[in-house]
Structure formats: C-alpha cells, structure tokens
Write a protein that holds these residues in place. Sequence first.
Motif, mmCIF file in Angstrom:
data_model
loop_
_atom_site.group_PDB
_atom_site.id
_atom_site.type_symbol
_atom_site.label_atom_id
_atom_site.label_comp_id
_atom_site.label_asym_id
_atom_site.label_seq_id
_atom_site.Cartn_x
_atom_site.Cartn_y
_atom_site.Cartn_z
ATOM 1 N N UNK A 3 0.757 -1.216 0.045
ATOM 2 C CA UNK A 3 0.044 0.055 -0.050
ATOM 3 C C UNK A 3 0.403 1.180 -0.045
ATOM 4 N N UNK A 4 1.994 0.794 -0.355
ATOM 5 C CA UNK A 4 2.967 2.770 -0.928
ATOM 6 C C UNK A 4 2.020 3.020 -1.609
ATOM 7 N N UNK A 5 1.330 4.104 -1.227
ATOM 8 C CA UNK A 5 1.811 4.977 -1.968
ATOM 9 C C UNK A 5 1.835 5.362 -3.654
ATOM 10 N N UNK A 8 0.715 2.222 -5.275
ATOM 11 C CA UNK A 8 -0.578 2.673 -5.508
ATOM 12 C C UNK A 8 -1.219 3.137 -6.791
ATOM 13 N N UNK A 9 -0.673 4.162 -6.707
ATOM 14 C CA UNK A 9 -0.486 4.899 -7.816
ATOM 15 C C UNK A 9 0.298 4.501 -9.162
ATOM 16 N N UNK A 10 0.907 3.751 -8.850
ATOM 17 C CA UNK A 10 1.482 2.668 -10.281
ATOM 18 C C UNK A 10 -0.111 1.375 -10.809
ATOM 19 N N UNK A 11 0.163 1.074 -10.423
ATOM 20 C CA UNK A 11 -1.523 -0.085 -10.638
ATOM 21 C C UNK A 11 -2.849 0.410 -10.503
ATOM 22 N N UNK A 103 4.933 -6.679 -13.841
ATOM 23 C CA UNK A 103 5.858 -7.252 -13.078
ATOM 24 C C UNK A 103 7.012 -6.449 -11.349
ATOM 25 N N UNK A 104 7.284 -5.357 -11.753
ATOM 26 C CA UNK A 104 7.480 -4.825 -10.510
ATOM 27 C C UNK A 104 6.821 -3.827 -9.817
ATOM 28 N N UNK A 105 5.135 -4.325 -10.123
ATOM 29 C CA UNK A 105 4.232 -4.191 -9.249
ATOM 30 C C UNK A 105 3.807 -4.968 -7.857
ATOM 31 N N UNK A 106 4.048 -6.114 -8.824
ATOM 32 C CA UNK A 106 3.862 -7.192 -8.306
ATOM 33 C C UNK A 106 5.155 -7.491 -7.197
ATOM 34 N N UNK A 107 6.052 -7.252 -7.614
ATOM 35 C CA UNK A 107 7.358 -7.301 -6.550
ATOM 36 C C UNK A 107 7.121 -6.631 -5.523
#
Length: 119
Positions: A3-5, A8-11, A103-107
């Motif tokens: 949940x780092x902002x 979350x913005x990337x997601x 991939x980076x988001x899920x890592x």
Amino acid sequence: MGSHPINLALRFLLEIGALLALGVWGWQKSEGWMRFVLVFGLPALAAALWATFRVPGDPGAAPVAVPGLLRLALELGLFAIATWVLYTNQAVTLAWIFGALVVLHYIASYDRVLWLLKQ
C-alpha cells in the motif's frame, strides 16, 4: 499490503492503461458498428470483472467473493491481455514497458500476493 502510495498510483495507472489498451485494440482490429462495440465493450467488461470478483478483506467491497488465487489470476490475466494487445498493435516497446511495470508492481506488492495466495 503493497500500500505504498507510489505503488498504489502505479497500480491505478496500470489498470487505466490496460483499459485503454483494450479500447485501442478494439478500434484497430474492427470496422463499422463492431468497432464501437469493442472500443467501449472490452474495457467495460474488463472493469466489471475487476470490480465484481474480489477477495473479502482486500480494500473495497466484494460483490462476488472469490478465493485469492482466482483474484490474482484475474488480475494477471487482464494485465497479460493488455500487454498482448499492445504487442499486436505494433506497440512492441510499450508492451515491454507495460509488462515490466506490471512485474515491478507485483514484486513491490509481494505481501499482497502472499496474502492472496493464503485466501
């Protein structure tokens, strides 16, 4: 849980990008009235699936509760389809960048991924 902002913005941007990629693919791969059905229908279907099938306890309501593995598969599937449609639209570099960002988001969301696998 992831949940780092910034994550979350990337997601959020990845989700919007996936919907846009589906709409552009629908526009480029069809003609006539079917073009408009795909341009609006594909992103609407993807957004409906994303919003409907959720894991209880994940942020937001769960209209249809599903196991975490199914939710994770849904998310990865939609991102994979978005990457594929970018690639088939001759946006190869963009497809690679999009896929790498997923991939980076899920890592960065490893704690959420582990939580989903336990649900």
